[in-house]
Design a protein around this motif. Structure first.
Motif, PDB file in Angstrom:
ATOM      1  N   ILE A  90       0.838  -1.201   0.000  1.00 45.48           N
ATOM      2  CA  ILE A  90       0.000   0.000   0.000  1.00 45.48           C
ATOM      3  C   ILE A  90       0.875   1.255   0.000  1.00 45.48           C
ATOM      4  O   ILE A  90       0.606   2.212  -0.737  1.00 45.48           O
ATOM      5  CB  ILE A  90      -0.950  -0.001   1.222  1.00 45.48           C
ATOM      6  N   LEU A  91       1.923   1.246   0.809  1.00 44.89           N
ATOM      7  CA  LEU A  91       2.812   2.403   0.882  1.00 44.89           C
ATOM      8  C   LEU A  91       3.533   2.624  -0.449  1.00 44.89           C
ATOM      9  O   LEU A  91       3.739   3.772  -0.865  1.00 44.89           O
ATOM     10  CB  LEU A  91       3.828   2.219   2.013  1.00 44.89           C
ATOM     11  N   LYS A  92       3.907   1.568  -1.126  1.00 46.54           N
ATOM     12  CA  LYS A  92       4.581   1.704  -2.422  1.00 46.54           C
ATOM     13  C   LYS A  92       3.613   2.232  -3.485  1.00 46.54           C
ATOM     14  O   LYS A  92       3.973   3.081  -4.307  1.00 46.54           O
ATOM     15  CB  LYS A  92       5.150   0.355  -2.855  1.00 46.54           C
ATOM     16  N   ASP A  93       2.384   1.741  -3.465  1.00 45.58           N
ATOM     17  CA  ASP A  93       1.422   2.105  -4.506  1.00 45.58           C
ATOM     18  C   ASP A  93       0.848   3.509  -4.313  1.00 45.58           C
ATOM     19  O   ASP A  93       0.586   4.216  -5.299  1.00 45.58           O
ATOM     20  CB  ASP A  93       0.273   1.087  -4.544  1.00 45.58           C
ATOM     21  N   LYS A  94       0.642   3.935  -3.037  1.00 46.29           N
ATOM     22  CA  LYS A  94      -0.120   5.154  -2.798  1.00 46.29           C
ATOM     23  C   LYS A  94       0.586   6.229  -1.977  1.00 46.29           C
ATOM     24  O   LYS A  94       0.092   7.354  -1.888  1.00 46.29           O
ATOM     25  CB  LYS A  94      -1.447   4.800  -2.106  1.00 46.29           C
ATOM     26  N   TYR A  95       1.731   5.889  -1.361  1.00 45.05           N
ATOM     27  CA  TYR A  95       2.381   6.864  -0.484  1.00 45.05           C
ATOM     28  C   TYR A  95       3.849   7.128  -0.869  1.00 45.05           C
ATOM     29  O   TYR A  95       4.572   7.798  -0.124  1.00 45.05           O
ATOM     30  CB  TYR A  95       2.312   6.402   0.974  1.00 45.05           C
ATOM     31  N   PHE A 277      -3.890   6.297  11.223  1.00 44.46           N
ATOM     32  CA  PHE A 277      -4.864   5.450  10.538  1.00 44.46           C
ATOM     33  C   PHE A 277      -5.286   4.318  11.469  1.00 44.46           C
ATOM     34  O   PHE A 277      -4.432   3.647  12.059  1.00 44.46           O
ATOM     35  CB  PHE A 277      -4.254   4.856   9.254  1.00 44.46           C
ATOM     36  N   PRO A 278      -6.599   4.075  11.593  1.00 45.65           N
ATOM     37  CA  PRO A 278      -7.069   3.037  12.521  1.00 45.65           C
ATOM     38  C   PRO A 278      -6.896   1.621  12.000  1.00 45.65           C
ATOM     39  O   PRO A 278      -7.006   0.670  12.782  1.00 45.65           O
ATOM     40  CB  PRO A 278      -8.555   3.381  12.703  1.00 45.65           C
ATOM     41  N   SER A 279      -6.621   1.443  10.699  1.00 45.82           N
ATOM     42  CA  SER A 279      -6.526   0.093  10.142  1.00 45.82           C
ATOM     43  C   SER A 279      -5.813   0.138   8.791  1.00 45.82           C
ATOM     44  O   SER A 279      -5.613   1.207   8.206  1.00 45.82           O
ATOM     45  CB  SER A 279      -7.916  -0.518   9.971  1.00 45.82           C
ATOM     46  N   LEU A 280      -5.453  -1.051   8.295  1.00 47.71           N
ATOM     47  CA  LEU A 280      -4.880  -1.148   6.952  1.00 47.71           C
ATOM     48  C   LEU A 280      -5.887  -0.722   5.887  1.00 47.71           C
ATOM     49  O   LEU A 280      -5.506  -0.120   4.873  1.00 47.71           O
ATOM     50  CB  LEU A 280      -4.410  -2.583   6.684  1.00 47.71           C
ATOM     51  N   ASP A 281      -7.144  -1.035   6.100  1.00 49.09           N
ATOM     52  CA  ASP A 281      -8.165  -0.623   5.130  1.00 49.09           C
ATOM     53  C   ASP A 281      -8.238   0.893   5.034  1.00 49.09           C
ATOM     54  O   ASP A 281      -8.372   1.453   3.934  1.00 49.09           O
ATOM     55  CB  ASP A 281      -9.534  -1.193   5.526  1.00 49.09           C
ATOM     56  N   ASP A 284      -5.369   2.106   3.073  1.00 49.32           N
ATOM     57  CA  ASP A 284      -5.574   1.840   1.651  1.00 49.32           C
ATOM     58  C   ASP A 284      -6.536   2.855   1.035  1.00 49.32           C
ATOM     59  O   ASP A 284      -6.399   3.221  -0.144  1.00 49.32           O
ATOM     60  CB  ASP A 284      -6.094   0.414   1.483  1.00 49.32           C
ATOM     61  N   ARG A 285      -7.501   3.346   1.817  1.00 49.75           N
ATOM     62  CA  ARG A 285      -8.489   4.310   1.317  1.00 49.75           C
ATOM     63  C   ARG A 285      -8.003   5.758   1.427  1.00 49.75           C
ATOM     64  O   ARG A 285      -8.742   6.680   1.084  1.00 49.75           O
ATOM     65  CB  ARG A 285      -9.806   4.187   2.100  1.00 49.75           C
ATOM     66  N   LEU A 286      -6.766   5.961   1.929  1.00 52.46           N
ATOM     67  CA  LEU A 286      -6.229   7.312   2.161  1.00 52.46           C
ATOM     68  C   LEU A 286      -7.112   8.092   3.122  1.00 52.46           C
ATOM     69  O   LEU A 286      -7.407   9.282   2.920  1.00 52.46           O
ATOM     70  CB  LEU A 286      -6.103   8.086   0.838  1.00 52.46           C
ATOM     71  N   ALA A 287      -7.549   7.411   4.202  1.00 47.83           N
ATOM     72  CA  ALA A 287      -8.513   8.007   5.124  1.00 47.83           C
ATOM     73  C   ALA A 287      -7.961   8.023   6.550  1.00 47.83           C
ATOM     74  O   ALA A 287      -8.303   7.167   7.377  1.00 47.83           O
ATOM     75  CB  ALA A 287      -9.827   7.217   5.069  1.00 47.83           C
TER      76      ALA A 287
END
Length: 324
Positions: A90-95, A277-281, A284-287
């Motif tokens: 997730i970090l590679k794809d979005k961060y 972030f409270p969770s991996l999900d 992943d949602r950038l939330a």
């Protein structure tokens, strides 16, 4: 493995030198230490001017784990291999996490230290003797600055230290009862914390079900470093004069010790920002659920607080009397 050599050349004055090397290797733990250096001293002008110099170097290789997760260590780290892989992807794809850089596992940490010392002694005449001493130190220690729950290589930082000290001393024996020693010294020291990443920090809570069936939860940090970058610099000038006087059975000491200090500090603690972030999900949602940051009132162009500069002057004088 150890090696040491010494050589001497005898003339009117003694000329000495040493060369040393020490090597330690523990292949089971992949731990290595190399120490090497030399010293050399002798006359430049017979009975007038002498020198001494020494070098001491140390190189180390040592294993260093950062979230080393394998099936047999999942229970220790409280995360499964699958969740760790998803976390990094997730970090590679979005961060913007660097996909070419190893982030977890066993690393080879390679600290180094370098020390150089030099000294000159000049017997100007039977009364005055001048001594100059110079010492230089430089060192680097990778992966020594960490943040809270740092889980990845990018969240660690490195330490660099360098210092320089130079002392000039004039000792004057005017008579059997009167001696004076004047010293002036310049010192400079710098310690820097250098981050592997300047990105804002992030905390994410990851829940995992281990092979034993236990449900575990742990918070992991990614992004930059809470402390680094940080710089601590100091320059100091010191002037000392001491006079020794004997009058009969009385021994007097008159002295003054004065120090001028300049400091220069960069402190960026908590100024890079922190997403939670409270969770991996949610990651992943950038939330993120929360964002905090200490914001400097007068930031530099890089967004950090300006350097803190100070000057201090210490003056002192003393007299001491002894009766024999």
């Amino acid at each position: 493995f150890n090696r040491s050599k010494q050589f001497r050349v005898f003339g009117t004055n003694l000329f000495r030198g040493t060369r040393d090397a020490n090597y330690l290797n523990q292949p089971i733990r992949d731990f290595k230490v190399n120490q090497y250096g030399f010293s050399l001293g002798g006359p430049i002008v017979r009975d007038k001017l002498h020198f001494f110099t020494a070098l001491d170097f140390e190189d180390r290789n040592e294993p260093f784990p950062i979230l080393d997760v394998r099936p047999e260590t999942e229970q220790i780290e409280n995360i499964t291999v699958a969740n760790l892989n998803r976390f990094q992807q997730i970090l590679k794809d979005k961060y913007g996490l660097d996909a070419s850089q190893q982030q977890t596992g066993i690393f080879t940490r390679q600290p180094i230290n370098r020390t150089v010392f030099a000294r000159l002694d000049w017997q100007i005449n039977p009364i005055h003797r001048l001594t100059w001493r110079n010492n230089i130190l430089w060192g680097r220690a990778p992966l020594t600055v960490s943040g809270d729950q740092a889980a990845l290589w990018e969240s660690w930082g490195n330490t660099e230290i360098n210092s320089h000290s130079s002392l000039l001393s004039l000792r004057s024996n005017f008579s059997r009862t009167l001696t004076n020693e004047f010293k002036i010294q310049y010192q400079r020291a710098q310690r820097n914390f250098l981050p592997n990443s300047y990105a804002p920090r992030g905390f994410v809570t990851i829940q995992s079900q281990l092979a034993s069936g236990a449900n575990v939860s742990r918070q992991f940090q990614f992004g930059g470093n809470r402390i680094a970058p940080e710089e601590q610099g100091e320059r100091q000038v010191q002037v000392i004069n001491t006079t020794y006087l004997q009058r009969g059975k009385f021994f007097f000491t008159f002295g003054t010790d004065n120090i001028l200090t300049f400091t220069n500090t960069l402190n960026t603690n908590e100024q890079g920002g922190l997403f939670q972030f409270p969770s991996l999900d949610a990651l992943d949602r950038l939330a993120p659920s929360q964002f905090t940051r200490l914001a400097p009132l007068n930031p530099q162009s890089n967004g950090f607080a300006p350097y803190l500069r100070s000057t201090a002057l210490d003056l002192s004088a003393y007299v001491q009397a002894e009766f024999n």
